[in-house]
Design a protein around this motif. Sequence first.
Motif, mmCIF file in Angstrom:
data_model
loop_
_atom_site.group_PDB
_atom_site.id
_atom_site.type_symbol
_atom_site.label_atom_id
_atom_site.label_comp_id
_atom_site.label_asym_id
_atom_site.label_seq_id
_atom_site.Cartn_x
_atom_site.Cartn_y
_atom_site.Cartn_z
ATOM 1 N N PHE A 263 6.932 -12.015 6.471
ATOM 2 C CA PHE A 263 7.616 -13.296 6.241
ATOM 3 C C PHE A 263 8.282 -13.740 7.541
ATOM 4 O O PHE A 263 9.148 -13.049 8.079
ATOM 5 C CB PHE A 263 8.640 -13.122 5.107
ATOM 6 N N HIS A 264 7.874 -14.910 8.061
ATOM 7 C CA HIS A 264 8.361 -15.388 9.361
ATOM 8 C C HIS A 264 9.490 -16.399 9.221
ATOM 9 O O HIS A 264 10.003 -16.886 10.219
ATOM 10 C CB HIS A 264 7.221 -16.101 10.112
ATOM 11 N N GLY A 265 9.836 -16.731 7.990
ATOM 12 C CA GLY A 265 10.535 -17.996 7.819
ATOM 13 C C GLY A 265 12.040 -18.079 7.926
ATOM 14 O O GLY A 265 12.568 -19.165 7.870
ATOM 15 N N ASP A 266 12.792 -16.976 8.067
ATOM 16 C CA ASP A 266 14.246 -17.076 7.883
ATOM 17 C C ASP A 266 14.987 -17.526 9.143
ATOM 18 O O ASP A 266 15.988 -16.931 9.531
ATOM 19 C CB ASP A 266 14.800 -15.739 7.393
ATOM 20 N N GLU A 268 14.899 -19.312 13.356
ATOM 21 C CA GLU A 268 14.241 -19.004 14.624
ATOM 22 C C GLU A 268 14.705 -17.699 15.255
ATOM 23 O O GLU A 268 13.993 -17.063 16.009
ATOM 24 C CB GLU A 268 14.494 -20.148 15.608
ATOM 25 N N SER A 293 13.648 -22.275 3.710
ATOM 26 C CA SER A 293 12.867 -21.041 3.749
ATOM 27 C C SER A 293 11.966 -20.806 2.549
ATOM 28 O O SER A 293 11.043 -20.010 2.623
ATOM 29 C CB SER A 293 13.798 -19.834 3.910
ATOM 30 N N ARG A 296 8.538 -21.869 3.363
ATOM 31 C CA ARG A 296 7.939 -20.930 4.331
ATOM 32 C C ARG A 296 7.507 -19.632 3.645
ATOM 33 O O ARG A 296 6.494 -19.049 4.014
ATOM 34 C CB ARG A 296 8.939 -20.609 5.443
ATOM 35 N N GLN A 299 4.323 -20.341 1.947
ATOM 36 C CA GLN A 299 3.257 -20.397 2.967
ATOM 37 C C GLN A 299 2.823 -19.004 3.393
ATOM 38 O O GLN A 299 1.637 -18.708 3.522
ATOM 39 C CB GLN A 299 3.760 -21.131 4.208
ATOM 40 N N SER A 300 3.806 -18.127 3.628
ATOM 41 C CA SER A 300 3.496 -16.750 4.041
ATOM 42 C C SER A 300 2.616 -16.068 3.001
ATOM 43 O O SER A 300 1.692 -15.324 3.328
ATOM 44 C CB SER A 300 4.770 -15.915 4.220
ATOM 45 N N HIS A 303 -0.886 -17.638 3.323
ATOM 46 C CA HIS A 303 -1.573 -17.204 4.539
ATOM 47 C C HIS A 303 -2.097 -15.776 4.417
ATOM 48 O O HIS A 303 -3.054 -15.395 5.080
ATOM 49 C CB HIS A 303 -0.637 -17.301 5.758
#
Length: 332
Positions: A263-266, A268, A293, A296, A299-300, A303
Motif C-alpha cells: 500500500f503506497h497511499g498514506d 508522501e 487514502s 489509494r 487502487q492498490s 493493481h
Amino acid sequence: MQCGPNCPWPSPPAVIRSDIFALQIANLRKRYRRLDALRGVDFALSEGERLAFLGPNGAGKTTLIRCLAGRTRPTEGQILVFGHPINAPGVRQSLGLVPQELALYDDLTTRENLRAFGKFHGIGRRELRDQVEWALEWTGLRDRADDLLGGFSGGMKRRVNLACGVLHQPRIILLDEPTVGVDPQSRQRIFAMLDELNDRGASILLTTHHLDEAQQRSDRIVIMDQGRVIADGTIEDLVRQTVGKSRMIKMRVDRPLESPLVFHGDGEHVAPRSVGVAGQDTFETRIDDVTVSLGRLIQSVRHSGYSVSDMEVQSPSLHHVFLHLTGHELRD
Ligand SMILES: Nc1ncnc2c1ncn2[C@@H]1O[C@H](COP(=O)(O)OP(=O)(O)OP(=O)(O)O)[C@@H](O)[C@H]1O
C-alpha cells in the motif's frame, strides 16, 4: 418515573446558563505520602452540564471526587462552587456525593435508610417527609419502602444509594462509578433517574469505566491519566484532536491473497507498507486520511489483481480516542 406535580425539587431554571460555572477547579493536587494522586488538575463544569470523567485504574478519579466532596483535603489548589470557595459557609450544601462503595444500612428498610441520610444532610422534619416520598417514587421502590435493604439486588441498592446522596436537592451531583456492578437494565434506569435531575437543572459530574456510557450520557468528557487531565472536550472535539481523519478500514477481496498487498497511499513522507496476510481474503488497516487514502487503498488492491468484494469504514469512537491518548485499554 416522572417527578409529578408535587415534586419537591425546585423548578429548573428557565434558562440554563452554560457560561455560569457550577464548579471551577484550578491546579488541584493531592499527595498521599510519596504518591502524587492528583498532579495539578484544571477543569470547569458549567451549570446544567453532564461531565464524564474517564481514566484507567489509579488515574485519580476517586481522589478527585473525594476532594470535591470534602472527604479528603487537597494538598494544593482551588475549588470554586458557583464562584464561591468550597470551604465558605453553606457552600458544600450545593454538592451531593454518591460514592462508589454502597454506604447503606442492610438492617434498615428503604424508608429508614432514606430518613437516616436525610437527617445526616440536616433536612428538617416536614421537608424530609416530602423528600422521602419523592425518593420512593423516583427510585421506583415505593412497593419496597418497608423491606430491609439486606435482601435487595445490587441494582436496587444502587438506586437507594443514589437517592441518599441527593435527598438535600444539591445543584451539583458527584457520582463515582454509579453503575458499577449493575446489569444493563438497571444502568438504563439509573441514567433515566439522573436525566430527570439534569432536566431540573442539576449539574452532573460522574466517573465511569464504561466508554459507551461516557459517550452517550454526557455533554463533555474529561480523560485522566496518572493524576492529570490529558483531554477535555465533546466527543467530536476529542476525535478531531486525536484520531482526526484517520479511520480503520475492514476490506474483503474476491479471493485469498497470494501475498500481502503493498500500500503506497498514506502520504508522501510515509514508506509503503504491507497490508493483509497471505491465504486470507479479509484484512484490516488504519489509513491516515479517509478522504485521500481510501481511494489509494482500493487502487492498490486493483493493481495487485484483486477486486473489492466488501468494505467497512469504522467511525472513530471514544475507544479509539482513549487508546490513542493512553496507549492502553480502559481496564488495563
Ligand atoms: N488513601 C490513600 N492512601 C494512599 N494512596 C491512595 C489512597 N487513595 C488512593 N490512593 C492512590 O492514589 C492513586 C489514585 O487512586 P484513585 O482511587 O483516585 O484512582 P481511580 O482513577 O479512581 O482508580 P479506579 O478506577 O481504580 O477507581 C492510586 O495510585 C491509589 O493507589
